[in-house]
Design a protein around this motif. Sequence first.
Motif, PDB file in Angstrom:
ATOM      1  N   VAL A   3       0.861  -1.175   0.000  1.00 55.12           N
ATOM      2  CA  VAL A   3       0.000   0.000   0.000  1.00 55.12           C
ATOM      3  C   VAL A   3       0.898   1.226   0.000  1.00 55.12           C
ATOM      4  O   VAL A   3       1.824   1.333   0.807  1.00 55.12           O
ATOM      5  CB  VAL A   3      -0.922   0.031   1.234  1.00 55.12           C
ATOM      6  N   THR A   7      -2.140   6.430  -1.044  1.00 51.63           N
ATOM      7  CA  THR A   7      -3.384   5.707  -0.750  1.00 51.63           C
ATOM      8  C   THR A   7      -3.739   5.811   0.725  1.00 51.63           C
ATOM      9  O   THR A   7      -4.904   6.048   1.086  1.00 51.63           O
ATOM     10  CB  THR A   7      -3.242   4.228  -1.142  1.00 51.63           C
ATOM     11  N   ILE A  10      -4.954   9.379   1.572  1.00 50.34           N
ATOM     12  CA  ILE A  10      -6.337   9.577   1.114  1.00 50.34           C
ATOM     13  C   ILE A  10      -7.314   8.875   2.045  1.00 50.34           C
ATOM     14  O   ILE A  10      -8.364   9.429   2.408  1.00 50.34           O
ATOM     15  CB  ILE A  10      -6.497   9.067  -0.333  1.00 50.34           C
ATOM     16  N   LEU A  11      -6.981   7.660   2.461  1.00 57.35           N
ATOM     17  CA  LEU A  11      -7.841   6.927   3.381  1.00 57.35           C
ATOM     18  C   LEU A  11      -7.961   7.655   4.718  1.00 57.35           C
ATOM     19  O   LEU A  11      -9.056   7.752   5.297  1.00 57.35           O
ATOM     20  CB  LEU A  11      -7.287   5.521   3.586  1.00 57.35           C
TER      21      LEU A  11
END
Length: 327
Positions: A3, A7, A10-11
């Motif tokens: 990951v 990412t 953003i999460l």
Amino acid sequence: MRVGNITLIILSLCVAVLGLHVGVRAYPTEDVWRAMVGTDTDATAIIIRDLRAPRMVLAALVGAALALSGLMMQSVTRNPVAEPGLLGVNAGAAFAVVVLLTYQSGVGIWAIMGVAALGAGIAAALVFGLALSVGASVSPVHLLLAGVTVAALLMAGVQVLVILNEQTLEELIFWLSGSFADRPLAGVWIVAAGLAIGGALCLALAPALDALRADDATATSLGVDVARLRLLLLGGAALLAGCAVALAGPIAFVGLAAPHLAQLSGARGHAQMIPRSMIFGMLLALTADVLARFILYPTEAPVSAVMALIGVPILISLLRSARMRLA
């Protein structure tokens, strides 16, 4: 499982935005947008902009600070289960706050923060002193034993004082349970400054930390001053954790789980591990804060208890996968 940082960021932002929407009362997106970009002073805007938004920022910063602190402790002690509580930082802060509230109830949050930070620093210094007293240098084994001993003694003192002073029990439990709500905004800047300095220091020392990962002899042969590096980084870890605990209370598992999640996500070497661990710390703390609003709805659950519910399955999974080797 690989990951990327983008990412994960953003999460984390998605969870933070969710935290602006939900709580005792949920607000639609248009109300959240109006409160964040407008200048309204109605109750909805105050709750979203002045209460929930700083809370989300604080949760992210505290999570990142605890994660970075945990990573430093695990790296310099070469112990995969090291975390801020290991050096007695959490216990020192808790003991200092309990002593303060026992003899002076009703004090403000700034007094609690100052005393907690002082207690965390004294506890860390005591651990270093004990570790040095049994050898010429601070070895990982001596440091771990000293940390566990000091933490156990201080938490025993906390329990005794809480039992003997029932008048301040409610106030003590509120702080000991951990929370990101109703904290001064200036305190957020303190944690942010400490995090920026600590992160920059760790990134600068990333090559030395990579060398230390093998053993002290290898690191020394590569030109690393092991004793100085260990004291410098453990002191920084104690300072970071002390600021976080002083502001939000003792919150466990973030500093323990975040570095391992970073490694599982594909981070290799401390140059990658440091930012990835901090992002995972942010995500864990934000998630725990949002979940705390619903587990005992309409009453909020303690963030530390919710973090334990998140952290324990993560650690069990790590143990079962044999990716975490106990020293």
